[in-house]
Scaffold this motif. Structure first.
Motif, PDB file in Angstrom:
ATOM      1  N   LYS A 161      -2.612   2.951 -18.535  1.00 40.54           N
ATOM      2  CA  LYS A 161      -3.761   3.573 -17.880  1.00 40.54           C
ATOM      3  C   LYS A 161      -3.435   3.867 -16.417  1.00 40.54           C
ATOM      4  N   ILE A 162      -3.947   4.994 -15.941  1.00 44.35           N
ATOM      5  CA  ILE A 162      -3.838   5.346 -14.529  1.00 44.35           C
ATOM      6  C   ILE A 162      -5.117   4.878 -13.852  1.00 44.35           C
ATOM      7  N   VAL A 163      -5.005   4.035 -12.847  1.00 42.66           N
ATOM      8  CA  VAL A 163      -6.185   3.497 -12.173  1.00 42.66           C
ATOM      9  C   VAL A 163      -6.094   3.764 -10.673  1.00 42.66           C
ATOM     10  N   ALA A 164      -7.253   3.854 -10.038  1.00 40.71           N
ATOM     11  CA  ALA A 164      -7.303   4.023  -8.582  1.00 40.71           C
ATOM     12  C   ALA A 164      -8.529   3.303  -8.049  1.00 40.71           C
ATOM     13  N   PRO A 165      -8.582   1.974  -8.211  1.00 39.91           N
ATOM     14  CA  PRO A 165      -9.750   1.214  -7.760  1.00 39.91           C
ATOM     15  C   PRO A 165      -9.791   1.087  -6.234  1.00 39.91           C
ATOM     16  N   GLN A 166     -10.903   0.564  -5.746  1.00 42.22           N
ATOM     17  CA  GLN A 166     -11.011   0.278  -4.317  1.00 42.22           C
ATOM     18  C   GLN A 166     -10.046  -0.850  -3.932  1.00 42.22           C
ATOM     19  N   LEU A 167      -9.851  -1.808  -4.848  1.00 41.57           N
ATOM     20  CA  LEU A 167      -8.950  -2.939  -4.591  1.00 41.57           C
ATOM     21  C   LEU A 167      -8.108  -3.207  -5.826  1.00 41.57           C
ATOM     22  N   TYR A 168      -6.788  -3.273  -5.652  1.00 37.70           N
ATOM     23  CA  TYR A 168      -5.863  -3.586  -6.740  1.00 37.70           C
ATOM     24  C   TYR A 168      -5.056  -4.803  -6.320  1.00 37.70           C
ATOM     25  N   VAL A 169      -5.153  -5.870  -7.102  1.00 34.57           N
ATOM     26  CA  VAL A 169      -4.429  -7.104  -6.812  1.00 34.57           C
ATOM     27  C   VAL A 169      -3.320  -7.263  -7.851  1.00 34.57           C
ATOM     28  N   ALA A 170      -2.074  -7.204  -7.398  1.00 34.60           N
ATOM     29  CA  ALA A 170      -0.908  -7.301  -8.288  1.00 34.60           C
ATOM     30  C   ALA A 170      -0.296  -8.693  -8.146  1.00 34.60           C
ATOM     31  N   VAL A 171      -0.327  -9.460  -9.232  1.00 35.09           N
ATOM     32  CA  VAL A 171       0.140 -10.844  -9.214  1.00 35.09           C
ATOM     33  C   VAL A 171       1.374 -10.978 -10.107  1.00 35.09           C
ATOM     34  N   GLY A 172       2.499 -11.363  -9.514  1.00 37.45           N
ATOM     35  CA  GLY A 172       3.717 -11.546 -10.295  1.00 37.45           C
ATOM     36  C   GLY A 172       4.259 -10.251 -10.870  1.00 37.45           C
ATOM     37  N   ASP A 214       4.509 -18.590  -4.218  1.00 36.09           N
ATOM     38  CA  ASP A 214       4.453 -18.964  -5.629  1.00 36.09           C
ATOM     39  C   ASP A 214       3.042 -18.663  -6.131  1.00 36.09           C
ATOM     40  N   LEU A 215       2.928 -17.758  -7.088  1.00 37.41           N
ATOM     41  CA  LEU A 215       1.602 -17.334  -7.543  1.00 37.41           C
ATOM     42  C   LEU A 215       0.795 -18.491  -8.126  1.00 37.41           C
ATOM     43  N   PHE A 216       1.476 -19.466  -8.718  1.00 37.10           N
ATOM     44  CA  PHE A 216       0.761 -20.583  -9.343  1.00 37.10           C
ATOM     45  C   PHE A 216       0.097 -21.495  -8.296  1.00 37.10           C
ATOM     46  N   GLN A 217       0.556 -21.372  -7.072  1.00 38.21           N
ATOM     47  CA  GLN A 217      -0.093 -22.087  -5.980  1.00 38.21           C
ATOM     48  C   GLN A 217      -1.057 -21.169  -5.233  1.00 38.21           C
ATOM     49  N   ALA A 218      -0.636 -19.922  -5.024  1.00 33.51           N
ATOM     50  CA  ALA A 218      -1.415 -18.992  -4.199  1.00 33.51           C
ATOM     51  C   ALA A 218      -2.709 -18.550  -4.869  1.00 33.51           C
ATOM     52  N   VAL A 219      -2.671 -18.285  -6.177  1.00 36.01           N
ATOM     53  CA  VAL A 219      -3.868 -17.769  -6.843  1.00 36.01           C
ATOM     54  C   VAL A 219      -5.010 -18.788  -6.847  1.00 36.01           C
ATOM     55  N   PRO A 220      -4.762 -20.048  -7.239  1.00 34.29           N
ATOM     56  CA  PRO A 220      -5.865 -21.025  -7.159  1.00 34.29           C
ATOM     57  C   PRO A 220      -6.396 -21.211  -5.727  1.00 34.29           C
ATOM     58  N   GLU A 221      -5.492 -21.174  -4.735  1.00 40.57           N
ATOM     59  CA  GLU A 221      -5.936 -21.293  -3.359  1.00 40.57           C
ATOM     60  C   GLU A 221      -6.813 -20.107  -2.962  1.00 40.57           C
ATOM     61  N   LEU A 222      -6.442 -18.910  -3.421  1.00 42.30           N
ATOM     62  CA  LEU A 222      -7.229 -17.711  -3.127  1.00 42.30           C
ATOM     63  C   LEU A 222      -8.603 -17.806  -3.774  1.00 42.30           C
ATOM     64  N   VAL A 223      -8.633 -18.266  -5.005  1.00 39.66           N
ATOM     65  CA  VAL A 223      -9.928 -18.444  -5.702  1.00 39.66           C
ATOM     66  C   VAL A 223     -10.796 -19.433  -4.950  1.00 39.66           C
ATOM     67  N   GLU A 224     -10.177 -20.512  -4.498  1.00 39.33           N
ATOM     68  CA  GLU A 224     -10.925 -21.537  -3.752  1.00 39.33           C
ATOM     69  C   GLU A 224     -11.490 -20.960  -2.459  1.00 39.33           C
ATOM     70  N   ALA A 225     -10.691 -20.141  -1.795  1.00 40.38           N
ATOM     71  CA  ALA A 225     -11.113 -19.548  -0.528  1.00 40.38           C
ATOM     72  C   ALA A 225     -12.247 -18.542  -0.720  1.00 40.38           C
ATOM     73  N   LEU A 226     -12.248 -17.877  -1.868  1.00 36.74           N
ATOM     74  CA  LEU A 226     -13.299 -16.897  -2.147  1.00 36.74           C
ATOM     75  C   LEU A 226     -14.604 -17.586  -2.503  1.00 36.74           C
TER      76      LEU A 226
END
Length: 309
Positions: A247-258, A297-309
């Motif tokens: 799919k071709i997407v063009a959202p306002q925010l795109y978060v690419a993990v890993g 390391d995404l396995f550390q960064a993603v949970p921290e980001l969720v916590e911060a949000l």
């Protein structure tokens, strides 16, 4: 000059991609007609009639069109094609299934995936995975076009007052039959039209690990996507794939993990308004297009980001 837009729908709701395609048609400068081909699809025709800029809605309502079989829909379009200078389809799976059949039967060259209208006979489209833009001019009497919906802001879905006219429905071609459909149900937004997309790549390592993205997507109200490598590895379903072959997407925010950022993936998301990348490889190509990059390391960064949000 009269333009025919082929509506994309599910016999109950008009898909947003149709509004983007109408916006492209409006740049051609002629009257715009919308064809709704389906079964028990009066509600869709009524929705299309309210779209801004539409002069007329043609409703082909019959059993042969109930399941959107490409052979039957193409035959319906061909039955009407003679009255139009341009026939536009969204460049979606459904549109790209029908448009080539119509172009072949009309013996014209299809103009694929346009991103701008320069004049009624001249268009631009990406080539080489979006690394170059080709300007294409057509001398065909009827121009069959697929529209990259992310390149055009959709027209307003309300405010129009087009007339709805019923047209004769073609007979079943007998070339194909509908066997069944398995529809994935989700509370998340549809990937192609989502304002926020969270995508995972091969760096997640497994389908189980892919679930680490769920809390982040929930916090952001995002659709989930995936790279081709992640889909091929079985981490995510095929309909989540973002990229040249997805799919071709063009959202306002795109978060690419890993996601490393292969060319074919970048072709499907680089028009996003804001791109955030999380990857432990500082040399990953994804950082070349990212507005914000986090080397971690995404396995550390993603949970921290969720916590911060």
């Amino acid at each position: 000059m009269t333009i025919l837009v082929i509506a994309e729908h599910d016999n109950a709701h008009l898909k947003v991609a149709t509004l983007n395609t109408i916006a492209a048609a409006a740049k051609l400068g002629g009257d715009i007609h919308v064809l709704v081909a389906g079964s028990a699809a009066q509600a869709v025709a009524d929705q299309a009639a309210q779209a801004a800029g539409v002069a007329k809605v043609l409703l082909a309502d019959g059993a042969a069109l109930a399941d959107g079989l490409a052979e039957n829909v193409a035959a319906q379009v061909l039955a009407l094609a003679g009255g139009y200078s341009h026939i536009l389809f969204p460049a979606t799976a459904a549109g790209k299934n029908v448009a080539p059949r119509v172009a072949a039967k009309l013996d014209v060259a299809q103009i694929s995936d346009i991103i701008s209208v320069e004049s009624p006979d001249t268009f631009t489209r990406p080539i080489y995975a979006g690394n170059a833009i080709a300007t294409v001019q057509s001398a065909d009497a009827i121009k069959v076009i697929t529209v990259r919906t992310t390149a055009f802001d959709g027209v307003a879905g309300q405010g129009g007052s087009a007339a709805v006219e019923s047209v004769e429905v073609v007979a079943d071609s007998g070339l194909s039959s509908f066997v069944g459909r398995e529809v994935a149900k989700s509370d998340r937004p549809e990937l192609a039209g989502a304002a926020v997309v969270v995508s995972g790549g091969r760096g997640l390592g497994s389908a189980e690990n892919f679930k680490i993205l769920d809390p982040l997507a929930d916090k952001l109200g995002a659709a989930l996507g995936a790279s081709r490598a992640a889909v091929d590895a079985g981490y995510a379903p095929n309909d989540w794939q973002v990229g040249q072959t997805g799919k071709i997407v063009a959202p306002q925010l795109y978060v690419a993990v890993g996601i490393s950022g292969a060319i074919q993936h970048l072709a499907g998301m680089k028009d996003s308004k804001v791109i955030v990348a999380i990857n432990k490889d500082a040399e990953a190509p994804i950082f070349g297009v990212a507005d914000y990059g986090l080397v971690a390391d995404l396995f550390q960064a993603v949970p921290e980001l969720v916590e911060a949000l």
